[in-house]
Design a protein around this motif. Structure first.
Motif, PDB file in Angstrom:
ATOM      1  N   LYS A 464       0.836  -1.205   0.000  1.00  0.00           N
ATOM      2  CA  LYS A 464       0.000   0.000   0.000  1.00  0.00           C
ATOM      3  C   LYS A 464       0.869   1.253   0.000  1.00  0.00           C
ATOM      4  N   ALA A 465       1.896   1.255   0.837  1.00  0.00           N
ATOM      5  CA  ALA A 465       2.775   2.424   0.954  1.00  0.00           C
ATOM      6  C   ALA A 465       3.460   2.732  -0.365  1.00  0.00           C
ATOM      7  N   ASN A 466       3.937   1.714  -1.030  1.00  0.00           N
ATOM      8  CA  ASN A 466       4.637   1.932  -2.292  1.00  0.00           C
ATOM      9  C   ASN A 466       3.694   2.364  -3.407  1.00  0.00           C
ATOM     10  N   MET A 467       2.451   1.865  -3.385  1.00  0.00           N
ATOM     11  CA  MET A 467       1.490   2.304  -4.398  1.00  0.00           C
ATOM     12  C   MET A 467       1.129   3.767  -4.197  1.00  0.00           C
ATOM     13  N   GLN A 468       0.994   4.182  -2.943  1.00  0.00           N
ATOM     14  CA  GLN A 468       0.736   5.591  -2.686  1.00  0.00           C
ATOM     15  C   GLN A 468       1.856   6.451  -3.269  1.00  0.00           C
ATOM     16  N   CYS A 469       3.088   6.044  -3.018  1.00  0.00           N
ATOM     17  CA  CYS A 469       4.241   6.794  -3.512  1.00  0.00           C
ATOM     18  C   CYS A 469       4.260   6.799  -5.040  1.00  0.00           C
ATOM     19  N   PHE A 470       4.035   5.646  -5.655  1.00  0.00           N
ATOM     20  CA  PHE A 470       4.037   5.540  -7.116  1.00  0.00           C
ATOM     21  C   PHE A 470       3.008   6.489  -7.721  1.00  0.00           C
ATOM     22  N   ASN A 471       1.774   6.442  -7.227  1.00  0.00           N
ATOM     23  CA  ASN A 471       0.707   7.261  -7.795  1.00  0.00           C
ATOM     24  C   ASN A 471       0.923   8.744  -7.541  1.00  0.00           C
ATOM     25  N   TYR A 472       1.429   9.076  -6.361  1.00  0.00           N
ATOM     26  CA  TYR A 472       1.698  10.476  -6.046  1.00  0.00           C
ATOM     27  C   TYR A 472       2.803  11.022  -6.953  1.00  0.00           C
ATOM     28  N   PHE A 473       3.881  10.245  -7.086  1.00  0.00           N
ATOM     29  CA  PHE A 473       4.995  10.665  -7.931  1.00  0.00           C
ATOM     30  C   PHE A 473       4.581  10.769  -9.407  1.00  0.00           C
ATOM     31  N   ALA A 474       3.706   9.858  -9.834  1.00  0.00           N
ATOM     32  CA  ALA A 474       3.228   9.896 -11.218  1.00  0.00           C
ATOM     33  C   ALA A 474       2.470  11.198 -11.474  1.00  0.00           C
ATOM     34  N   GLU A 475       1.616  11.583 -10.524  1.00  0.00           N
ATOM     35  CA  GLU A 475       0.841  12.822 -10.663  1.00  0.00           C
ATOM     36  C   GLU A 475       1.751  14.051 -10.736  1.00  0.00           C
ATOM     37  N   LYS A 476       2.873  13.997 -10.019  1.00  0.00           N
ATOM     38  CA  LYS A 476       3.786  15.138  -9.965  1.00  0.00           C
ATOM     39  C   LYS A 476       4.824  15.131 -11.082  1.00  0.00           C
ATOM     40  N   GLY A 477       4.760  14.134 -11.959  1.00  0.00           N
ATOM     41  CA  GLY A 477       5.712  14.075 -13.064  1.00  0.00           C
ATOM     42  C   GLY A 477       7.114  13.698 -12.643  1.00  0.00           C
ATOM     43  N   ALA A 478       7.247  13.003 -11.494  1.00  0.00           N
ATOM     44  CA  ALA A 478       8.568  12.622 -10.996  1.00  0.00           C
ATOM     45  C   ALA A 478       9.214  11.538 -11.859  1.00  0.00           C
ATOM     46  N   PHE A 479       8.401  10.848 -12.653  1.00  0.00           N
ATOM     47  CA  PHE A 479       8.925   9.876 -13.612  1.00  0.00           C
ATOM     48  C   PHE A 479       7.950   9.822 -14.778  1.00  0.00           C
ATOM     49  N   GLU A 480       8.402   9.257 -15.857  1.00  0.00           N
ATOM     50  CA  GLU A 480       7.526   9.043 -17.007  1.00  0.00           C
ATOM     51  C   GLU A 480       7.656   7.606 -17.476  1.00  0.00           C
ATOM     52  N   ARG A 481       6.577   7.114 -18.044  1.00  0.00           N
ATOM     53  CA  ARG A 481       6.615   5.793 -18.672  1.00  0.00           C
ATOM     54  C   ARG A 481       6.853   6.019 -20.164  1.00  0.00           C
ATOM     55  N   THR A 482       7.953   5.496 -20.655  1.00  0.00           N
ATOM     56  CA  THR A 482       8.352   5.752 -22.042  1.00  0.00           C
ATOM     57  C   THR A 482       7.551   4.894 -23.013  1.00  0.00           C
ATOM     58  N   SER A 483       7.703   5.192 -24.298  1.00  0.00           N
ATOM     59  CA  SER A 483       7.011   4.429 -25.337  1.00  0.00           C
ATOM     60  C   SER A 483       7.473   2.975 -25.381  1.00  0.00           C
ATOM     61  N   LYS A 484       8.627   2.707 -24.781  1.00  0.00           N
ATOM     62  CA  LYS A 484       9.162   1.340 -24.734  1.00  0.00           C
ATOM     63  C   LYS A 484       8.661   0.565 -23.516  1.00  0.00           C
ATOM     64  N   GLY A 485       7.806   1.217 -22.718  1.00  0.00           N
ATOM     65  CA  GLY A 485       7.274   0.554 -21.535  1.00  0.00           C
ATOM     66  C   GLY A 485       8.258   0.506 -20.390  1.00  0.00           C
ATOM     67  N   THR A 486       9.184   1.471 -20.347  1.00  0.00           N
ATOM     68  CA  THR A 486      10.135   1.563 -19.240  1.00  0.00           C
ATOM     69  C   THR A 486       9.904   2.868 -18.485  1.00  0.00           C
ATOM     70  N   TYR A 487      10.486   2.948 -17.288  1.00  0.00           N
ATOM     71  CA  TYR A 487      10.276   4.103 -16.430  1.00  0.00           C
ATOM     72  C   TYR A 487      11.552   4.940 -16.342  1.00  0.00           C
ATOM     73  N   LYS A 488      11.374   6.242 -16.511  1.00  0.00           N
ATOM     74  CA  LYS A 488      12.504   7.164 -16.537  1.00  0.00           C
ATOM     75  C   LYS A 488      12.285   8.247 -15.489  1.00  0.00           C
ATOM     76  N   VAL A 489      13.252   8.404 -14.604  1.00  0.00           N
ATOM     77  CA  VAL A 489      13.143   9.352 -13.501  1.00  0.00           C
ATOM     78  C   VAL A 489      13.439  10.769 -13.983  1.00  0.00           C
TER      79      VAL A 489
END
Length: 559
Positions: A464-489
């Protein structure tokens, strides 16, 4: 005593059933003979697919660093730990033996043992044995079928006690029974083993702790032994043992589960880590929250140590394996004296090598894979544990300690706080020159760590804790999911999102607003469909989710 669960017999492969198991059908031929079509048991298939998520690892270390007497003590500590394992089974799934007796499939039996019951702990407690139903939120701490409302309305002196269970007497009235009464026989045996070890122990601190912990097991009075444990400084062996964490009690997050770790201290690593605890007060003052949320002074009279763990038992061995420990949980002791943060180095290395690196090769952007480092993983985990000492323990709204105010919502939010404040500490210490390395390594490895931990599922506090962090960071643009399906900080946005999430969590805790925390969990502690697809890729690549240990006196070569 009413049984919590009825053991369900597995249906024979040639029997008719309308369930998920076998099926019989009539061919429609004008004859009395029926043709039986044997189909594979879908739950057996499920187990066969899920069992490989665990990588087998031999749990061992170099015993040459131990004295002759310590080698004599080690088997006694392992025997005491084995008793904690039995007690945890009684708490998590009391009908273990009758359940296993009905299961013929060896893989299912093995999966039951890994999960301490018929629910998949790393898949939101999904049942994998026919007919057992959903996992009771109260485990065996409360009468089966009892609701939260019934307990809340009951007149009980130890209603939310950490060391008792709730039962019904012959008249159907709720009563509480202390652990030391309910498990008297087992606890007396474990206590005797610790006393025997104390007789052999040469280190004065270890001797005192073992004697006090032995007494605590048979009285449920742990305070004196907790202080003695914190006072130990020169011991080579260690054991964490007793009813400690309350994750299993999902009804109230109140009652504790039995567990044990048998540890061998890495004195050289521990010496290198000692300085960081002393920096807690300064880091507390600089937390990114209003002053009223950071008036408490963290305790610093404790240690940050590294160990090799040689035996896991009970709660810490169920499903995902713990790789760092921050104890004791008693808030009063934490405020007065602090805690000991124990880094389980060999288990941590195993998870990094077997899990984090393969995940990173699949899901982290190719240009950033160079930043995935064990030293960064070790530090992120270490400062997660240290960060439990930061923030706020008592609400500013008069609702008492945060744990009491948030009840069953406490654990997952506290784990989220430790995750994010651990990263905050890393950032601050790097700026001060107290920690070496590239911030890109710490942030990228943290991102990979999130992708590792969310695979535990959102039924578990750390998931639960990690999902909260993932979703919060996603909203803030802390990382992006690339067209290759990888995550870039995005390193700049990662830092600002870290500060904002830190403030958000500490404020929730300080206000003691349980309803707001529940709302946050429902909104943030969820796995988005796209992420689930990426996690499924890891499964198809046969990348393990966690480890299962081969351990014990035979593995260590001691008697």
């Amino acid at each position: 005593m009413k049984k919590l669960y009825k053991p369900i017999l597995f249906v024979s492969a040639i029997a008719c059933s309308t369930s998920l198991f076998t099926a019989c059908r009539n061919t429609g031929k004008p004859t009395e003979e029926k043709v039986t079509v044997v189909q594979k048991d879908s739950l057996t298939d499920y187990v066969a697919n899920r069992l490989p998520i665990y990588e087998r690892v031999k749990l061992s270390t170099n015993l040459n660093q131990l004295s002759v007497n310590d080698r004599k003590i080690l088997p006694l500590l392992i025997q005491a730990a084995e008793i904690m394992d039995e007690l945890y089974w009684k708490q998590a799934y009391p009908q273990r033996d009758s359940l296993l007796a009905t299961i013929k499939d060896e893989k299912t039996r093995e999966f039951v043992n890994i999960n301490y019951g018929p629910w998949d702990r790393l898949n939101n407690d999904k049942p994998f044995v026919a007919g057992v139903g959903n996992k009771p939120e109260g485990a065996s701490f409360y009468p089966y079928g009892t609701t939260k409302e019934e307990i809340e309305k009951a007149e009980l002196t130890d209603k939310y006690g950490a060391y008792s269970v709730v039962k019904k007497d012959s008249l159907g009235k709720f009563i509480t029974v202390p652990y030391h009464v309910l498990f008297a026989s087992e606890l007396q045996r474990a206590s005797s083993l610790l006393k025997q070890a104390a007789l052999i122990a040469e280190d004065a601190g270890l001797k005192k702790y073992l004697n006090l912990r032995a007494d605590a097991l048979v009285t449920d009075k742990f305070t004196a032994s907790d202080y003695a444990w914190l006072d130990m400084k020169t011991n080579g062996l260690d054991i964490i043992i007793g009813p400690i964490e309350n994750y299993e009690d999902k009804l109230f997050n109140a009652r504790t589960s039995y567990e044990a770790y048998v540890l061998i201290k890495d004195k050289e690593w521990s010496k290198r880590l000692a300085k960081y605890v002393k920096l807690l007060p300064e880091l507390q003052k600089n937390l990114p929250v209003p002053a009223k949320y950071k008036t408490e002074t963290p305790g610093t009279d404790s240690e940050l140590n590294a160990y090799d763990v040689v035996y896991y038992a009970g709660d810490c061995n169920a499903g995902s394996k713990t790789i760092a420990v921050n104890l004791p949980n008693d808030e009063k002791i934490q405020q007065e004296k602090g805690t000991r943060r124990s880094q389980l180095k060999n288990a941590m290395q195993a998870k990094f090598d077997k899990i984090l690196l393969p995940i990173s090769r699949e899901l982290i952007d190719a240009d950033q894979q160079q930043y995935i480092k064990f030293d960064a993983f070790f530090a992120n985990v270490m400062f997660h544990e240290v960060a439990h000492g930061l923030g706020i323990k008592k609400t500013i709204t008069g609702k008492g300690f945060v744990r009491e105010a948030l009840k069953e919502q406490y654990s997952w939010l506290e784990e989220g706080k430790a995750d994010i404040l651990g990263l905050y500490m890393v950032t601050g210490l790097l700026k001060k020159g107290e920690l070496q390395g590239d911030i890109k390594s710490y942030y990228t490895t943290f991102m990979a760590g999130i992708l590792r931990s969310v695979r535990f599922g959102v039924s578990e506090a750390h998931g639960k804790a990690n999902m909260q962090c993932f979703n919060y960071f996603a909203e803030k643009g802390a990382f992006e999911r690339t067209s290759k399906g990888t995550y870039k900080v995005n390193f700049e946005k990662f830092a600002s999102a870290m500060n904002e999430l830190s403030a958000f969590i500490i404020t929730l805790q300080g206000n003691g607003d349980k309803a707001a925390v529940e709302k946050t969990q429902k909104e943030k502690a969820v796995i988005p469909a796209t992420l689930q697809q990426d996690l499924d890729r890891l499964t198809r690549k046969n990348i393990p989710v966690d480890v299962v240990f081969e351990q014990g006196v035979d593995v260590l070569g001691v008697k």
